[in-house]
Design a protein around this motif. Structure first.
Motif, mmCIF file in Angstrom:
data_model
loop_
_atom_site.group_PDB
_atom_site.id
_atom_site.type_symbol
_atom_site.label_atom_id
_atom_site.label_comp_id
_atom_site.label_asym_id
_atom_site.label_seq_id
_atom_site.Cartn_x
_atom_site.Cartn_y
_atom_site.Cartn_z
ATOM 1 N N GLY A 75 1.140 -1.031 0.237
ATOM 2 C CA GLY A 75 0.050 -0.075 0.132
ATOM 3 C C GLY A 75 0.731 1.237 0.131
ATOM 4 N N ALA A 76 0.162 2.454 0.437
ATOM 5 C CA ALA A 76 1.182 3.846 0.192
ATOM 6 C C ALA A 76 0.075 4.871 1.013
ATOM 7 C CB ALA A 76 1.121 4.599 -1.524
ATOM 8 N N THR A 77 0.429 5.374 1.322
ATOM 9 C CA THR A 77 0.011 6.564 2.204
ATOM 10 C C THR A 77 0.709 8.332 2.087
ATOM 11 O OG1 THR A 77 -0.774 7.097 4.684
ATOM 12 C CG2 THR A 77 1.079 6.200 4.595
ATOM 13 N N VAL A 78 -0.580 9.102 2.003
ATOM 14 C CA VAL A 78 0.021 10.514 2.416
ATOM 15 C C VAL A 78 -0.198 11.430 3.172
ATOM 16 C CG1 VAL A 78 -1.274 11.575 0.829
ATOM 17 C CG2 VAL A 78 0.763 12.587 1.111
ATOM 18 N N LEU A 79 0.687 12.143 4.197
ATOM 19 C CA LEU A 79 0.388 13.336 4.993
ATOM 20 C C LEU A 79 0.745 14.403 3.996
ATOM 21 C CD1 LEU A 79 -0.223 14.157 7.472
ATOM 22 C CD2 LEU A 79 2.364 14.440 7.979
ATOM 23 N N LEU A 80 -0.385 14.795 4.028
ATOM 24 C CA LEU A 80 -0.880 16.477 3.609
ATOM 25 C C LEU A 80 -0.710 17.563 4.813
ATOM 26 C CD1 LEU A 80 -3.180 15.952 0.386
ATOM 27 C CD2 LEU A 80 -0.597 16.029 0.048
ATOM 28 N N ASP A 145 9.475 3.646 3.845
ATOM 29 C CA ASP A 145 8.394 2.674 4.154
ATOM 30 C C ASP A 145 8.761 1.391 4.941
ATOM 31 O OD1 ASP A 145 8.501 3.274 1.074
ATOM 32 O OD2 ASP A 145 9.469 1.661 -0.027
ATOM 33 N N VAL A 146 7.236 0.978 5.692
ATOM 34 C CA VAL A 146 7.083 0.401 6.887
ATOM 35 C C VAL A 146 6.429 -0.388 6.596
ATOM 36 C CG1 VAL A 146 7.028 2.480 7.742
ATOM 37 C CG2 VAL A 146 4.612 1.726 7.280
ATOM 38 N N SER A 147 6.650 -2.352 7.492
ATOM 39 C CA SER A 147 5.995 -3.316 7.632
ATOM 40 C C SER A 147 4.876 -2.682 8.591
ATOM 41 C CB SER A 147 7.075 -4.318 7.806
ATOM 42 O OG SER A 147 8.087 -4.156 6.751
ATOM 43 N N THR A 148 3.744 -2.808 8.319
ATOM 44 C CA THR A 148 2.373 -2.390 9.391
ATOM 45 C C THR A 148 2.830 -3.642 10.146
ATOM 46 O OG1 THR A 148 0.972 -3.739 7.956
ATOM 47 C CG2 THR A 148 1.184 -1.439 7.370
ATOM 48 N N SER A 149 2.738 -5.016 9.819
ATOM 49 C CA SER A 149 2.898 -6.159 11.333
ATOM 50 C C SER A 149 3.256 -6.974 11.097
ATOM 51 C CB SER A 149 1.245 -6.632 11.251
ATOM 52 O OG SER A 149 1.128 -6.873 12.287
ATOM 53 N N VAL A 153 1.811 -9.788 8.417
ATOM 54 C CA VAL A 153 0.982 -9.985 7.474
ATOM 55 C C VAL A 153 2.337 -9.094 6.618
ATOM 56 C CG1 VAL A 153 -0.400 -7.864 6.218
ATOM 57 C CG2 VAL A 153 -1.075 -8.837 8.724
ATOM 58 N N THR A 154 2.231 -9.162 5.596
ATOM 59 C CA THR A 154 3.132 -9.032 4.468
ATOM 60 C C THR A 154 3.381 -7.732 3.860
ATOM 61 O OG1 THR A 154 1.739 -9.348 2.442
ATOM 62 C CG2 THR A 154 3.016 -11.981 3.731
ATOM 63 N N GLU A 155 2.637 -6.884 4.512
ATOM 64 C CA GLU A 155 1.682 -5.529 4.069
ATOM 65 C C GLU A 155 2.974 -4.845 4.120
ATOM 66 O OE1 GLU A 155 -1.727 -2.485 3.422
ATOM 67 O OE2 GLU A 155 -1.414 -3.227 5.462
ATOM 68 N N ARG A 156 3.649 -4.401 2.794
ATOM 69 C CA ARG A 156 4.554 -3.252 3.264
ATOM 70 C C ARG A 156 4.238 -1.720 2.662
ATOM 71 N NH1 ARG A 156 8.178 -5.242 0.378
ATOM 72 N NH2 ARG A 156 7.733 -3.870 -1.593
ATOM 73 N N VAL A 157 4.019 -0.554 3.044
ATOM 74 C CA VAL A 157 3.559 0.738 3.265
ATOM 75 C C VAL A 157 4.158 1.627 2.107
ATOM 76 C CG1 VAL A 157 1.720 2.710 3.983
ATOM 77 C CG2 VAL A 157 1.645 -0.465 4.349
ATOM 78 N N ALA A 205 -0.832 3.840 13.239
ATOM 79 C CA ALA A 205 0.761 3.617 13.306
ATOM 80 C C ALA A 205 1.289 4.310 12.580
ATOM 81 C CB ALA A 205 1.650 2.724 13.255
ATOM 82 N N LYS A 206 0.582 4.164 10.856
ATOM 83 C CA LYS A 206 1.477 5.431 9.197
ATOM 84 C C LYS A 206 1.259 6.611 10.287
ATOM 85 C CE LYS A 206 -2.664 4.992 6.779
ATOM 86 N NZ LYS A 206 -3.579 3.895 7.611
ATOM 87 N N THR A 207 -0.267 6.936 10.770
ATOM 88 C CA THR A 207 -0.445 8.153 10.626
ATOM 89 C C THR A 207 0.697 9.182 11.505
ATOM 90 O OG1 THR A 207 -2.729 7.606 10.511
ATOM 91 C CG2 THR A 207 -1.968 10.045 11.400
ATOM 92 N N ILE A 208 1.102 8.022 12.766
ATOM 93 C CA ILE A 208 1.880 9.013 14.243
ATOM 94 C C ILE A 208 2.740 8.518 13.566
ATOM 95 C CG2 ILE A 208 2.603 8.138 16.184
ATOM 96 C CD1 ILE A 208 -0.131 6.803 16.998
ATOM 97 N N LEU A 209 3.656 7.780 12.889
ATOM 98 C CA LEU A 209 5.181 7.706 12.395
ATOM 99 C C LEU A 209 5.292 9.389 11.184
ATOM 100 C CD1 LEU A 209 5.441 4.283 11.197
ATOM 101 C CD2 LEU A 209 6.716 5.489 13.074
ATOM 102 N N LEU A 210 4.109 9.504 11.034
ATOM 103 C CA LEU A 210 3.679 10.601 9.689
ATOM 104 C C LEU A 210 4.073 11.904 10.317
ATOM 105 C CD1 LEU A 210 2.566 9.344 6.145
ATOM 106 C CD2 LEU A 210 5.134 9.789 6.616
ATOM 107 N N LEU A 211 2.866 11.922 11.133
ATOM 108 C CA LEU A 211 3.174 13.040 12.267
ATOM 109 C C LEU A 211 4.282 13.701 12.625
ATOM 110 C CD1 LEU A 211 -0.318 13.073 13.755
ATOM 111 C CD2 LEU A 211 0.150 14.841 11.713
#
Length: 229
Positions: A75-80, A145-149, A153-157, A205-211
């Motif tokens: 996946g991907a995520t963005v902090l605007l 890039d982060v591994s979520t769990s 879980v194999t996901e990398r974001v 988690a992803k939101t906390i990391l980016l903030l």
């Protein structure tokens, strides 16, 4: 007797996929791990596998182990962020897995995010930002890039950040109704967002990391330093 195929393995599953039991069989990067077998337990949408492998431990002994992995794709995520107004643009939506595991109402505040769906991460997150936030994104920085769990879980974001202004908001956002999305757009002062991290109202988690990146090393770093003097 007619042989019965296994969906996702030798006959197509509901998404037309086969060969899902091949994942991991050709891995050679770690000489201390030898994959012996891969079973597909479920492929209704995401893929649940059970893998059997030999693992050489640090003391030299070999052991045979099994792990179940949940493959939902990357996946991907963005902090605007808007530095001039000290704001960040986030989403709020219902997340059943969080609801069933202790979230009082299942409503999570997050950075805009989505699965890649066969696109590269930057293309995918530009799509998600427009769908969820109503923003046409300009220049992006790939922060990390982060591994979520990684235990299951194999996901990398891929985590991005980018600036926005009110003029970049071309629609109300809210996600795609035909995909069941019902997303509220939140524009928060960055200090208010951090306060919500402190008191648990932001728990993703992803939101906390980016903030935290934004105030420690990112666009709000200088202002945060001056505020602490």
């Amino acid at each position: 007797m007619t042989a019965v195929g296994v969906p996702g393995v030798d006959v197509p599953d509901a998404r037309g996929r086969t060969g899902l039991d091949r994942a991991g069989r050709d891995l050679t990067g770690n000489p201390d791990v030898v994959v012996r077998d891969v079973e597909v337990l479920s492929s209704s949408w995401y893929v649940l596998r059970r893998t059997t492998f030999d693992h050489r431990r640090r003391d030299g002994r070999w052991s045979t182990e099994q792990r179940e992995t949940h493959d939902r794709g990357n996946g991907a995520t963005v902090l605007l962020y808007d530095v001039a107004r000290r704001t960040v643009l986030l989403t709020r939506q219902f997340r059943f897995p969080a609801y069933v595991n202790g979230s009082p109402d299942g409503m999570l505040v997050e950075t805009a995010a989505g699965l890649l769906d066969d696109q590269d991460p930057e293309t995918a997150i530009r799509r998600e930002a427009e769908e969820e936030l109503g923003v046409v994104v300009g220049e992006l920085t790939r922060v990390f890039d982060v591994s979520t769990s990684p235990g299951s879980v194999t996901e990398r974001v891929a985590c991005f950040a980018g600036s926005y202004t009110p003029a970049d908001r071309v629609s109300a956002g809210g996600g795609l109704a035909d995909e069941g999305e019902d997303i509220e757009v939140l524009e928060l002062d960055v200090d208010e967002a951090l306060a919500r991290v402190d008191d648990g109202r932001i728990a993703d988690a992803k939101t906390i990391l980016l903030l935290q990146w934004a105030v420690l090393r990112g666009p709000f770093r200088d202002r945060q330093s001056r505020a602490g003097r």
